[in-house]
Design a protein around this motif. Structure first.
Motif, short mmCIF file in Angstrom:
data_model
loop_
_atom_site.label_atom_id
_atom_site.label_comp_id
_atom_site.label_asym_id
_atom_site.label_seq_id
_atom_site.Cartn_x
_atom_site.Cartn_y
_atom_site.Cartn_z
N GLU A 170 -7.59 0.24 4.46
CA GLU A 170 -6.16 -0.02 4.42
C GLU A 170 -5.45 1.10 3.65
O GLU A 170 -5.88 1.50 2.58
CB GLU A 170 -5.90 -1.37 3.75
CG GLU A 170 -4.47 -1.81 3.78
CD GLU A 170 -4.26 -3.15 3.08
OE1 GLU A 170 -3.09 -3.55 3.00
OE2 GLU A 170 -5.23 -3.76 2.61
N THR A 171 -4.37 1.60 4.24
CA THR A 171 -3.57 2.67 3.63
C THR A 171 -2.10 2.32 3.79
O THR A 171 -1.75 1.32 4.43
CB THR A 171 -3.83 4.01 4.33
OG1 THR A 171 -3.40 3.89 5.70
CG2 THR A 171 -5.29 4.43 4.26
N GLY A 172 -1.26 3.18 3.28
CA GLY A 172 0.17 3.01 3.50
C GLY A 172 0.50 3.04 4.98
O GLY A 172 1.29 2.23 5.47
N SER A 211 -2.44 -8.84 11.08
CA SER A 211 -1.77 -7.57 11.41
C SER A 211 -2.46 -6.38 10.75
O SER A 211 -2.54 -5.31 11.34
CB SER A 211 -0.30 -7.62 11.01
OG SER A 211 0.39 -8.56 11.82
N LYS A 212 -2.96 -6.58 9.54
CA LYS A 212 -3.69 -5.49 8.88
C LYS A 212 -4.93 -5.11 9.68
O LYS A 212 -5.21 -3.92 9.86
CB LYS A 212 -4.08 -5.89 7.45
CG LYS A 212 -2.92 -5.88 6.48
CD LYS A 212 -3.42 -5.91 5.06
CE LYS A 212 -3.25 -7.25 4.43
NZ LYS A 212 -3.62 -7.27 3.00
N ARG A 213 -5.66 -6.11 10.17
CA ARG A 213 -6.86 -5.83 10.98
C ARG A 213 -6.48 -5.11 12.27
O ARG A 213 -7.12 -4.13 12.67
CB ARG A 213 -7.61 -7.12 11.29
CG ARG A 213 -8.42 -7.67 10.11
CD ARG A 213 -9.34 -8.81 10.52
NE ARG A 213 -8.65 -9.95 11.10
CZ ARG A 213 -8.08 -10.93 10.39
NH1 ARG A 213 -8.14 -10.91 9.07
NH2 ARG A 213 -7.48 -11.94 10.99
N GLN A 214 -5.42 -5.58 12.92
CA GLN A 214 -4.96 -4.95 14.16
C GLN A 214 -4.54 -3.50 13.91
O GLN A 214 -4.84 -2.61 14.71
CB GLN A 214 -3.78 -5.72 14.76
CG GLN A 214 -4.15 -7.01 15.43
CD GLN A 214 -2.89 -7.69 15.96
OE1 GLN A 214 -2.03 -8.12 15.20
NE2 GLN A 214 -2.80 -7.79 17.27
N ALA A 215 -3.83 -3.28 12.83
CA ALA A 215 -3.35 -1.93 12.51
C ALA A 215 -4.51 -0.97 12.29
O ALA A 215 -4.48 0.16 12.77
CB ALA A 215 -2.44 -1.98 11.28
N LEU A 216 -5.53 -1.43 11.57
CA LEU A 216 -6.70 -0.57 11.34
C LEU A 216 -7.36 -0.22 12.67
O LEU A 216 -7.79 0.92 12.88
CB LEU A 216 -7.69 -1.26 10.40
CG LEU A 216 -7.25 -1.35 8.94
CD1 LEU A 216 -8.23 -2.21 8.15
CD2 LEU A 216 -7.11 0.03 8.31
N MET A 241 0.83 -1.21 0.00
CA MET A 241 0.00 0.00 0.00
C MET A 241 0.86 1.26 0.00
O MET A 241 0.44 2.29 -0.52
CB MET A 241 -0.96 0.01 1.19
CG MET A 241 -2.08 -1.02 1.09
SD MET A 241 -3.13 -0.83 -0.37
CE MET A 241 -4.00 0.67 0.05
N VAL A 242 2.05 1.18 0.56
CA VAL A 242 2.98 2.32 0.50
C VAL A 242 3.41 2.52 -0.95
O VAL A 242 3.42 3.65 -1.46
CB VAL A 242 4.21 2.08 1.42
CG1 VAL A 242 5.32 3.09 1.13
CG2 VAL A 242 3.79 2.13 2.88
#
Length: 156
Positions: free
Chosen positions: A69-71, A56-61, A28-29
């Motif tokens: 989802e973003t960079g 990890s994507k879910r946790q980060a959001l 995404m970056v």
């Protein structure tokens, strides 16, 4: 090192992506980088384009309070996947979040100083890049500019 678009764009615009030894660039970056010449440079083998784990994507959001989802969320997710990694970002919010998660942080200016200290570029070249960044809209306070300038001038 997990690298954010802010650092890639800043170093790319001054033609100094070579100051980055190697690193992970979340997909995404990469999507945030629109300058074609910079995107081409990122195809070098030293850059690993990766996708963080779904967990990890879910946790980060959740951590960021974001819904898409973003960079930034991929940087946080990558840190969750690789907690010992150095994060390279100039984004104030992202730096704060990553620090709170125990991440070690650097940015464009930290990479510039480090590169001059290890002799990858000369002190004079680093000062020239610092001045160029300052004149082209890179966000830094006068205090930060002077601190970096002082650090660079202390290099023999």
């Amino acid at each position: 090192m997990i690298i954010d678009s802010t650092v890639i764009i800043s170093l790319g615009l001054v033609g100094k992506l070579d100051l980055i030894e190697e690193g992970i660039i979340p997909r995404m970056v990469l999507n945030e980088i629109q300058t074609e010449s910079i995107r081409i440079s990122l195809k070098e083998p030293k850059f690993n384009i990766s996708t963080p784990s779904d967990k990890s994507k879910r946790q980060a959001l959740e951590i960021l309070g974001d819904s898409m989802e973003t960079g930034d969320s991929d940087i946080v997710a990558s840190l969750l996947d690789f907690p010992q990694s150095l994060i390279a970002t100039d984004d104030k919010r992202l730096r704060s979040v990553c620090r709170a998660l125990g991440g070690k942080i650097t940015g464009t200016l930290g990479i510039l100083i480090h590169s001059a200290r290890i002799g990858k570029i000369s002190k004079d070249k680093a000062l020239e890049i610092l001045k160029y960044l300052n004149n082209t809209g890179f966000r830094m306070s006068l205090e930060l500019y002077e601190e970096v300038q002082k650090n660079l001038n202390e290099i023999p």
